[in-house]
Design an enzyme around this catalytic site. Structure first.
Site, PDB file in Angstrom:
ATOM      1  N   LEU B  58       9.487 -26.271  -7.347  1.00 17.32           N
ATOM      2  CA  LEU B  58      10.112 -26.432  -8.831  1.00 17.32           C
ATOM      3  C   LEU B  58       8.972 -27.397  -8.999  1.00 17.32           C
ATOM      4  CD1 LEU B  58      13.758 -26.346  -7.948  1.00 17.32           C
ATOM      5  CD2 LEU B  58      13.260 -26.600 -10.654  1.00 17.32           C
ATOM      6  N   SER B  59       7.828 -25.689  -9.401  1.00 15.64           N
ATOM      7  CA  SER B  59       6.588 -26.585  -9.516  1.00 15.64           C
ATOM      8  C   SER B  59       5.885 -25.776 -10.454  1.00 15.64           C
ATOM      9  CB  SER B  59       5.757 -27.248  -8.288  1.00 15.64           C
ATOM     10  OG  SER B  59       6.919 -28.500  -7.423  1.00 15.64           O
ATOM     11  N   GLU B  60       5.740 -25.085 -11.518  1.00  9.67           N
ATOM     12  CA  GLU B  60       5.406 -24.639 -12.191  1.00  9.67           C
ATOM     13  C   GLU B  60       3.968 -24.526 -12.217  1.00  9.67           C
ATOM     14  OE1 GLU B  60       7.827 -25.322 -13.098  1.00  9.67           O
ATOM     15  OE2 GLU B  60       9.567 -23.864 -12.898  1.00  9.67           O
ATOM     16  N   PHE B  83      11.364 -17.799 -15.642  1.00 11.56           N
ATOM     17  CA  PHE B  83      11.582 -17.263 -16.612  1.00 11.56           C
ATOM     18  C   PHE B  83       9.796 -17.569 -18.274  1.00 11.56           C
ATOM     19  CE2 PHE B  83      15.954 -17.639 -15.615  1.00 11.56           C
ATOM     20  CZ  PHE B  83      16.741 -16.962 -16.060  1.00 11.56           C
ATOM     21  N   ASP B  85       9.787 -18.665 -20.060  1.00 13.72           N
ATOM     22  CA  ASP B  85       9.771 -19.529 -21.876  1.00 13.72           C
ATOM     23  C   ASP B  85       9.346 -20.898 -20.633  1.00 13.72           C
ATOM     24  OD1 ASP B  85      12.427 -19.331 -23.480  1.00 13.72           O
ATOM     25  OD2 ASP B  85      12.373 -17.962 -21.651  1.00 13.72           O
ATOM     26  N   HIS B 129      15.810 -19.889 -22.442  1.00 11.23           N
ATOM     27  CA  HIS B 129      15.767 -18.920 -21.558  1.00 11.23           C
ATOM     28  C   HIS B 129      15.680 -17.142 -22.364  1.00 11.23           C
ATOM     29  CE1 HIS B 129      17.780 -21.897 -19.314  1.00 11.23           C
ATOM     30  NE2 HIS B 129      16.580 -21.654 -18.214  1.00 11.23           N
TER      31      HIS B 129
END
Ligand SMILES: Cc1ncc(C[n+]2csc(CCOP(=O)(O)OP(=O)(O)O)c2C)c(N)n1
Ligand SMILES: [Mg+2]
Lengths: 325, 325
Positions: B58-60, B83, B85, B129
């Site tokens: 999880l590492s945008e 998403f 968001d 979301h």
């Protein structure tokens, strides 16, 4: 050091309550009554109940997206939590937040932000405020193994460690982030080493052993309260259901799921009550029946409550002005 | 040869065909490989090209940072952000990096990345979301923002986006994934920066995008019975947008309604409205009207969510008001 009989019974009741609570949520999500996504904490009850049990009412709690259990145990009337998840006007947040966003300032449940990693930095602020205001309140933040990948987690660990902020990182390692096993997302065998890298006292414990959770969090909370800074507790557990209710979780081997179901934290605590503390089957069944009745009442309340009035959608956007429709 | 596909499948097919024709195209994101994406859009790709699709933590920020860097080296990353968001987490990589790299390197290199993300309200997932995010980005020169509305557009515009040398934010609407339409089997492109006149008419121009287009068509049918002829334009690329098509239509009809999902203040509808009133003032027979979401976050409860979103009746009423002006 084992917990006293009365205290173990109390957390057993908490765990049994949230197990049944989640099963009801699961049923009503599946039949379409509950809108949106719900992330169930079935299998993780010892982490949820244990952490909350080890904290004070005035401590700040940041549950995560899989946090119905902790949320329902913080002190808020659980039927208001359930009604929130059912999108009802009587919900603790009036139905505006739902499963992912239940909060209650009265009990210092600071709510969850649907953006993973976000509460990991917000929690610095509540911890900072405690220090600034010279109170002894600590901040506990729940996060998953996957969420640890967010850059915000590093910023948080670094700042909390450097400033010795009273933050307890409650890392629920249920081994998956949706389909991704934590070994595929992080190089470390044990995620507690993330804390150690920042010289934060860190440990890995059995997250299905509620006594271990309570004892560990209590010690960490005591240190934090005394100004000794943050701690990271990696609790090993497993989510029995898919990522969200309805996810078939085809990415996990069946044997793995079965092996973890055999380590059921609720059953384990029940067994301990019988073997170590002499509770009879009948006594526990009677207690459970009482909780079942409470759950039935929460469900009735949630089902019978009205939906929020549409004008509610326009409220609380600004502190000092209305929004036009 | 064309056949009927869903919007979701059309996007999947574009990914396959773009990867087939260009070995520099690769995919990365959360749960994209093994699981095939949270919405199943990248399904099957890891079987065909296990070395060209990657599950990340999880590492945008890392997902987009890596994409930008790889793009500078001539690769064509197609990152997925689960998403839209969550684009907030990696906003810097888009707005301060991707958008400006070409400018910074005086055109010798740029960031030909295509960031796919799913946007939009309507699935009861509350305020983290549900956003439509075009307007978060259209104030940043250098970014291309596209929002396809049909399976045909989705496939053709994704192919065009991947081959385009600019950073493209490709926004899929979650309510459209299951909609069906004719899609050619072979590789094709739908050009970026071009709006499409979907229905010709003479009295009022309605500009829509994604879920407001079916509303515009429904409104046009109702209005037709009352003798009002509507022209409907699918904006397709939000930034930089197609001034010529919009202007030609409004010059003909003299009346404009813009139907946009997303808050009114500072939305793309505001930009189109400003442009038309500046450039076409003397052609307008009535003020421009916007039909948008209300200026509030999206709440969880269905009644609250529905209340704040744009509706067909509002488009009808807006057109009628212009006709009576
Ligand atoms: C910034 C951001 N990225 C991705 C997501 C989507 N998402 C929600 S939960 C989740 C997995 C989280 O895994 P973990 O932290 O291990 O918690 P678990 O679900 O296992 O309890 C993902 C990818 C999100 N909500 N926010
Ligand atoms: Mg996890």
């Amino acid at each position: 050091m084992a917990l006293a009989k009365e205290r173990l019974l109390k957390v057993y009741k908490d765990m049994f309550m949230i197990r049944r609570f989640e099963e009801v949520i699961q049923e009503y999500a599946a039949n379409g009554t509950i809108p949106g996504f719900v992330h169930l904490s079935i299998g993780q009850e010892a982490c949820q109940a244990g952490v909350v049990e080890a904290l004070q009412r005035t401590d700040y709690k940041f549950p995560d997206h899989r946090g119905h259990g902790a949320i329902a145990l913080c002190g808020t009337d659980p039927k208001l939590v359930m009604a929130e998840i059912f999108a009802k006007a009587t919900g603790i947040n009036g139905g505006r937040g739902g499963s992912m966003h239940v909060n209650d300032l009265e009990y210092r449940n600071m709510g969850f932000n649907g953006i993973q990693g976000s509460t990991m930095v917000t929690c610095l602020g509540t911890a900072f405020a405690s220090v600034y205001n010279k109170t002894k309140d600590v901040t506990a933040v729940f996060l998953g193994d996957g969420t640890l990948g967010e850059g915000a987690c590093h910023e948080s660990l670094n700042l909390a460690a450097t400033w010795k902020l009273p933050v307890l990182y409650c890392l629920v390692n249920n081994q998956y982030a949706i389909s991704t096993n934590y070994h595929d997302a992080h190089p470390q065998q044990e995620l507690k080493t993330w804390g150690e890298g920042y010289e934060i006292p860190s440990c890995r414990i059995d997250g299905n052993d509620v006594e271990a959770v309570i004892e560990t969090v209590e010690v960490a909370a005591e240190h934090a309260r005394n100004g000794e800074g943050p701690a990271l507790i990696e609790m090993m557990t497993y989510r029995w259901q898919g990522h969200f209710a309805g996810d078939p979780a085809a990415y996990r081997p069946e044997e793995e799921v079965a092996a973890w179901k055999a380590k059921d934290p609720v059953k384990k605590t029940r067994g301990d009550l019988m073997q170590k503390h002499g509770f009879s089957e009948e006594a526990l069944t009677a207690i459970e029946a009482g909780i079942e009745a409470d759950i039935a009442e929460m469900l009735r309340f949630s089902l019978e409550s009205p939906a929020p009035k549409i004008e509610e959608a326009l409220t609380f956007v600004y502190a000092d002005r209305e929004v036009e429709a | 040869m064309s056949r009927v596909l869903t919007y979701a499948k059309a996007i999947n097919e574009a990914l396959f065909q773009s990867m087939e024709r260009d070995a520099s195209v690769f995919i990365l994101g959360e749960d994209v490989a093994k699981m095939g994406g949270d919405f199943g859009i990248t399904q099957g790709i890891s079987y065909k090209w296990p070395d060209r699709i990657f599950d990340t933590a999880l590492s945008e920020s890392a997902i987009l940072g890596l994409s930008n860097g790889a793009a500078l080296c001539g690769l064509r990353p197609v990152p997925e952000i689960m998403f839209a968001d969550f684009l907030g987490v990696c906003y810097d990589q888009l707005v301060n990096n991707a958008a400006k790299l070409r400018f910074m390197f005086q055109g010798k290199a740029g960031a030909p990345i295509t960031v796919r993300a799913v946007q939009g309200a309507g699935i009861r997932c509350a305020y983290h979301h549900s956003a439509c995010v075009e307007s978060w980005f259209m104030n940043t020169p250098g970014l291309v923002v596209v929002s396809p509305s049909s399976p045909y557009e989705a496939k053709g515009m994704l192919n065009a986006a991947i081959r385009n040398d600019n950073p493209v934010i490709f926004l899929e609407h979650k309510l459209l994934y299951n909609t069906k339409g004719e899609v050619p089997e072979e590789y094709y492109e739908v050009p970026l920066y071009e709006a499409e006149v979907e229905r010709e008419g003479s009295d009022v121009t309605i500009i829509g995008l994604q879920i407001t287009l079916p509303m515009a068509h429904a409104a046009a049918k109702q209005l037709e019975k009352k003798g009002v002829s509507c022209e409907i334009i699918d904006l397709r690329t939000v930034a930089p947008y197609d001034k010529e098509t919009l202007k030609a239509s409004v010059a003909k009809t003299g009346r404009l309604v813009i139907a946009q999902e997303g808050p009114r203040c500072g939305g793309w509808a505001a930009e189109l409205s400003a442009m038309i009133s500046e450039d076409l003032f003397e052609y307008l027979r009535a003020p421009i009207k916007r039909v948008t979401s209300l200026d509030v976050p999206i709440a969880f409860a269905p009644a609250l969510e529905d209340f704040v979103l744009p509706k067909t009746e509002q488009i009808v009423a807006a057109c009628e008001a212009l006709m009576e002006y």
